[in-house]
Write a protein that holds these residues in place. Structure first.
Motif, PDB file in Angstrom:
ATOM      1  N   CYS A  98       0.820  -1.371  -0.121  1.00  0.00           N
ATOM      2  CA  CYS A  98      -0.155   0.086   0.028  1.00  0.00           C
ATOM      3  C   CYS A  98       0.923   1.420   0.158  1.00  0.00           C
ATOM      4  CB  CYS A  98      -0.952   0.004   1.262  1.00  0.00           C
ATOM      5  SG  CYS A  98      -2.241  -1.273   1.129  1.00  0.00           S
ATOM      6  N   ARG A 110       2.564   2.398  -3.079  1.00  0.00           N
ATOM      7  CA  ARG A 110       1.893   3.045  -4.149  1.00  0.00           C
ATOM      8  C   ARG A 110       2.002   4.618  -4.089  1.00  0.00           C
ATOM      9  NH1 ARG A 110       1.119   0.571  -8.520  1.00  0.00           N
ATOM     10  NH2 ARG A 110      -1.187   1.552  -8.695  1.00  0.00           N
ATOM     11  N   ARG A 141       4.680   8.213  -8.859  1.00  0.00           N
ATOM     12  CA  ARG A 141       3.081   8.075  -9.181  1.00  0.00           C
ATOM     13  C   ARG A 141       2.438   9.459  -8.993  1.00  0.00           C
ATOM     14  NH1 ARG A 141      -0.476   4.228  -9.681  1.00  0.00           N
ATOM     15  NH2 ARG A 141      -2.226   4.411  -8.659  1.00  0.00           N
TER      16      ARG A 141
END
Length: 90
Positions: A45, A48, A53
């Motif tokens: 998690c 990410r 990103r």
């Protein structure tokens, strides 16, 4: 390392094996294993949420509010996973 290899590695780290263990030892090993797997999931998690990103999301037209909501959600998920399998709850 494949996902299957990582799971086997975590089982070894937790001391999870059947032969020669009492039921209490197996329960404790399973709890340790669950914590290791949960930590691995929490790290996925958190992984990410990277500057790269976030930059891609900005480039894709995501608003700051949307990006912040995603990051907050992922951080919350990681925290929830960790708290569910913390030592205090097993």
């Amino acid at each position: 390392m494949t996902d299957t290899d990582r799971i086997a590695q975590m089982a070894r780290e937790a001391g999870l094996h059947i032969n020669g263990q009492t039921s209490e030892q197996r329960r404790a090993a399973c709890a340790r294993f669950a914590r290791l797997v949960a930590e691995d999931c929490a790290k996925v998690c958190e992984g990410r949420i990277t500057p790269e990103r976030i930059t891609r999301l900005d480039a894709d037209g995501w608003s700051v509010a949307e990006t912040n909501a995603l990051a907050t959600g992922l951080e919350g998920a990681a925290q929830a996973i960790r708290s569910r399998y913390s030592k205090e709850t097993t």
